[in-house]
Design a protein around this motif. Structure first.
Motif, PDB file in Angstrom:
ATOM      1  N   TYR A   1      -2.028   3.494  -0.249  1.00  0.00           N
ATOM      2  CA  TYR A   1      -2.329   4.227   0.985  1.00  0.00           C
ATOM      3  C   TYR A   1      -1.089   4.174   1.869  1.00  0.00           C
ATOM      4  O   TYR A   1      -0.511   3.101   2.061  1.00  0.00           O
ATOM      5  CB  TYR A   1      -3.523   3.608   1.711  1.00  0.00           C
ATOM      6  CG  TYR A   1      -3.865   4.297   3.017  1.00  0.00           C
ATOM      7  CD1 TYR A   1      -4.261   5.635   3.031  1.00  0.00           C
ATOM      8  CD2 TYR A   1      -3.792   3.620   4.235  1.00  0.00           C
ATOM      9  CE1 TYR A   1      -4.579   6.273   4.224  1.00  0.00           C
ATOM     10  CE2 TYR A   1      -4.112   4.242   5.425  1.00  0.00           C
ATOM     11  CZ  TYR A   1      -4.506   5.568   5.419  1.00  0.00           C
ATOM     12  OH  TYR A   1      -4.813   6.193   6.605  1.00  0.00           O
TER      13      TYR A   1
ATOM     14  N   SER B   1      -5.875   5.491  -2.518  1.00  0.00           N
ATOM     15  CA  SER B   1      -6.940   4.794  -3.247  1.00  0.00           C
ATOM     16  C   SER B   1      -8.320   5.249  -2.776  1.00  0.00           C
ATOM     17  O   SER B   1      -8.533   5.488  -1.575  1.00  0.00           O
ATOM     18  CB  SER B   1      -6.827   3.283  -3.031  1.00  0.00           C
ATOM     19  OG  SER B   1      -5.649   2.778  -3.601  1.00  0.00           O
ATOM     20  N   GLY B   2      -9.246   5.318  -3.708  1.00  0.00           N
ATOM     21  CA  GLY B   2     -10.634   5.613  -3.360  1.00  0.00           C
ATOM     22  C   GLY B   2     -11.491   4.364  -3.325  1.00  0.00           C
ATOM     23  O   GLY B   2     -12.675   4.424  -2.965  1.00  0.00           O
ATOM     24  N   ARG B   3     -10.902   3.208  -3.696  1.00  0.00           N
ATOM     25  CA  ARG B   3     -11.640   1.931  -3.678  1.00  0.00           C
ATOM     26  C   ARG B   3     -10.630   0.804  -3.433  1.00  0.00           C
ATOM     27  O   ARG B   3      -9.418   1.020  -3.495  1.00  0.00           O
ATOM     28  CB  ARG B   3     -12.333   1.715  -5.018  1.00  0.00           C
ATOM     29  CG  ARG B   3     -11.393   1.702  -6.220  1.00  0.00           C
ATOM     30  CD  ARG B   3     -12.148   1.728  -7.534  1.00  0.00           C
ATOM     31  NE  ARG B   3     -11.224   1.835  -8.668  1.00  0.00           N
ATOM     32  CZ  ARG B   3     -10.689   0.799  -9.301  1.00  0.00           C
ATOM     33  NH1 ARG B   3     -11.001  -0.412  -8.896  1.00  0.00           N
ATOM     34  NH2 ARG B   3      -9.861   0.971 -10.315  1.00  0.00           N
TER      35      ARG B   3
ATOM     36  N   ARG C   1      -6.013   0.067  -6.436  1.00  0.00           N
ATOM     37  CA  ARG C   1      -6.685  -0.466  -5.243  1.00  0.00           C
ATOM     38  C   ARG C   1      -5.722  -0.692  -4.088  1.00  0.00           C
ATOM     39  O   ARG C   1      -6.123  -1.139  -3.017  1.00  0.00           O
ATOM     40  CB  ARG C   1      -7.366  -1.803  -5.596  1.00  0.00           C
ATOM     41  CG  ARG C   1      -8.398  -1.689  -6.709  1.00  0.00           C
ATOM     42  CD  ARG C   1      -8.860  -3.066  -7.175  1.00  0.00           C
ATOM     43  NE  ARG C   1      -9.479  -3.808  -6.091  1.00  0.00           N
ATOM     44  CZ  ARG C   1     -10.764  -3.722  -5.788  1.00  0.00           C
ATOM     45  NH1 ARG C   1     -11.559  -2.934  -6.479  1.00  0.00           N
ATOM     46  NH2 ARG C   1     -11.271  -4.423  -4.802  1.00  0.00           N
TER      47      ARG C   1
ATOM     48  N   ASN D   1       0.831  -1.211   0.000  1.00  0.00           N
ATOM     49  CA  ASN D   1       0.000   0.000   0.000  1.00  0.00           C
ATOM     50  C   ASN D   1       0.863   1.258   0.000  1.00  0.00           C
ATOM     51  O   ASN D   1       0.608   2.213  -0.760  1.00  0.00           O
ATOM     52  CB  ASN D   1      -0.896   0.033   1.239  1.00  0.00           C
ATOM     53  CG  ASN D   1      -2.005  -1.011   1.214  1.00  0.00           C
ATOM     54  OD1 ASN D   1      -2.673  -1.221   2.212  1.00  0.00           O
ATOM     55  ND2 ASN D   1      -2.215  -1.680   0.090  1.00  0.00           N
TER      56      ASN D   1
ATOM     57  N   ALA E   1      -8.391   1.473   0.414  1.00  0.00           N
ATOM     58  CA  ALA E   1      -9.328   2.533   0.825  1.00  0.00           C
ATOM     59  C   ALA E   1      -9.934   2.236   2.189  1.00  0.00           C
ATOM     60  O   ALA E   1     -10.595   3.102   2.766  1.00  0.00           O
ATOM     61  CB  ALA E   1     -10.429   2.677  -0.221  1.00  0.00           C
ATOM     62  N   GLN E   2      -9.725   1.015   2.693  1.00  0.00           N
ATOM     63  CA  GLN E   2     -10.241   0.647   4.013  1.00  0.00           C
ATOM     64  C   GLN E   2      -9.132   0.860   5.038  1.00  0.00           C
ATOM     65  O   GLN E   2      -8.081   0.230   4.953  1.00  0.00           O
ATOM     66  CB  GLN E   2     -10.675  -0.812   4.023  1.00  0.00           C
ATOM     67  CG  GLN E   2     -11.732  -1.157   2.990  1.00  0.00           C
ATOM     68  CD  GLN E   2     -12.011  -2.656   2.946  1.00  0.00           C
ATOM     69  OE1 GLN E   2     -12.131  -3.302   3.968  1.00  0.00           O
ATOM     70  NE2 GLN E   2     -12.092  -3.208   1.748  1.00  0.00           N
TER      71      GLN E   2
END
Length: 355
Positions: free
Chosen positions: A59, A183-185, A56, A44, A189-190
């Motif tokens: 982050y 990431s937005g998805r 995906r 990430n 994103a979590q």
């Protein structure tokens, strides 16, 4: 087991907190069964820095920053921060890359392996068996005289580079400059609230620095010492805390099918974790332990961390990382290449007894 041994209780606390926070961070927002996953977090973070283009998986994970800075602060506070290095730097760099290959094919580092297992994911059993087999192979190598060399004190502050890099990452995370990609998805994103993630990571980094706890170290010492090993009790505390919290939060789902972040290519799960275990024994710790040692000023571990960031980018860019659909041909070839690498290192770094 000496119950009056203070170190034993620090190890047990480290294992219990690692297992508990591994579940709680998922409750607070991280992907399911991935409350803590060093290899996933590195993939990430490499994506957030623009090292790969998987939209995906981008982050900058505060937990990683917390691990290193927590270990650095604790080592400095207890006067254990020492700049040291010089032991087989390039093999350690490449080892970091192949650590990520093994983790990406299994889908998770040794911490996530046990988090999956304690959540009832039976596909993790192949990974547990592979990790034990890899650690056993590494121990056989050490017993046969394999040694990457001893690190030495370095007086030019090289040990500050990795903690300094992660301090810079913290500044970037807070400042959010335009080149950082989030990431937005997808799984990246979590995420848990960043202050909880950073604080939890710092606590675990400090506890791991004091206890020297890591998953592969626990397996290694158990094979060597049995129940006399303090790390065994730390590992059991991890399993107990994670299992209890998974049951309490309704996240325990026993079965083979439909498990989050898992696939059914059991042979490659076994080989991926075997590669991770084998390398971890030779370089002195799993991916989590390498971050902690780098925080203490160990430049050799710092090179492994650099290798892991390179590996995190490669496994995403080259399609090595497995998905729920299974392991790609490239991923299988990469694991076999990793096994050849570690076998070659075992032969080249074997110290023969004088005739």
């Amino acid at each position: 087991m000496n119950l009056r041994d203070c170190h034993l209780w620090i190890v047990i606390a480290a294992g219990a907190f690692l297992g508990a926070l591994g579940v709680l961070l998922a409750v607070w927002g991280n992907p399911e069964n991935s409350g803590i996953c060093v290899s996933c977090f590195i993939e990430n973070s490499a994506g957030a820095l623009g090292f790969h283009e998987n939209a995906r998986m981008q982050y900058l994970r505060p937990e990683l920053i917390g691990f290193v800075l927590g270990a650095a602060a604790c080592a400095a506070g207890f006067r254990e921060f020492r700049s040291r290095g010089g032991s087989a730097p390039l093999p350690r760099l490449v080892s970091g890359i192949f650590l990520m290959v093994g983790c990406a094919v299994f889908i998770g580092c040794p911490i996530k392996l046990f988090l999956r297992f304690t959540a009832g994911d039976l596909t993790a059993v192949a990974g547990v068996l592979g990790l034990v087999a890899g650690v056993w192979a590494g121990l056989k190598g050490l017993g046969g005289g394999v040694h990457l060399g001893s690190s030495r004190e370095e007086g030019r502050g090289s040990g500050f580079l990795v903690p300094g890099f992660f301090l810079l990452l913290l500044v970037l995370f807070i400042a959010r400059p335009g080149f950082l990609i989030f990431s937005g998805r997808g799984s990246a994103a979590q995420h848990a609230p960043w202050l909880l993630a950073l604080g939890g990571g710092a606590l675990l980094g400090a506890l791991a620095q004091r206890s020297r706890f890591c998953i592969t170290g626990g397996v290694r010492d158990t094979l060597l010492l049995g129940r006399r090993s303090p790390l065994l009790w730390g590992l059991l505390a991890f399993v107990a805390a994670a299992t209890a919290l998974n049951l309490a939060t309704g996240r325990f789902h026993l079965g083979l099918y439909g498990q989050p972040g898992a696939h059914l290519d059991h042979l490659w799960s076994f080989l991926g974790m075997a590669l991770v275990g084998w390398i971890s024994v030779l370089i002195g710790g799993c991916p989590f332990r390498q971050l902690i040692k780098a925080g203490e000023g160990d430049a050799d571990a710092g090179l492994v961390v650099v290798g892991m960031f390179i590996g995190g980018a490669l496994v995403q860019s080259w399609g090595i990382a497995a998905t729920a659909a299974g392991v790609s041909l490239v991923g299988k070839a990469a694991v076999l290449a990793g096994c050849l690498f570690v076998l070659g290192a075992t032969l080249l770094f074997r110290e023969r007894a004088p005739a």
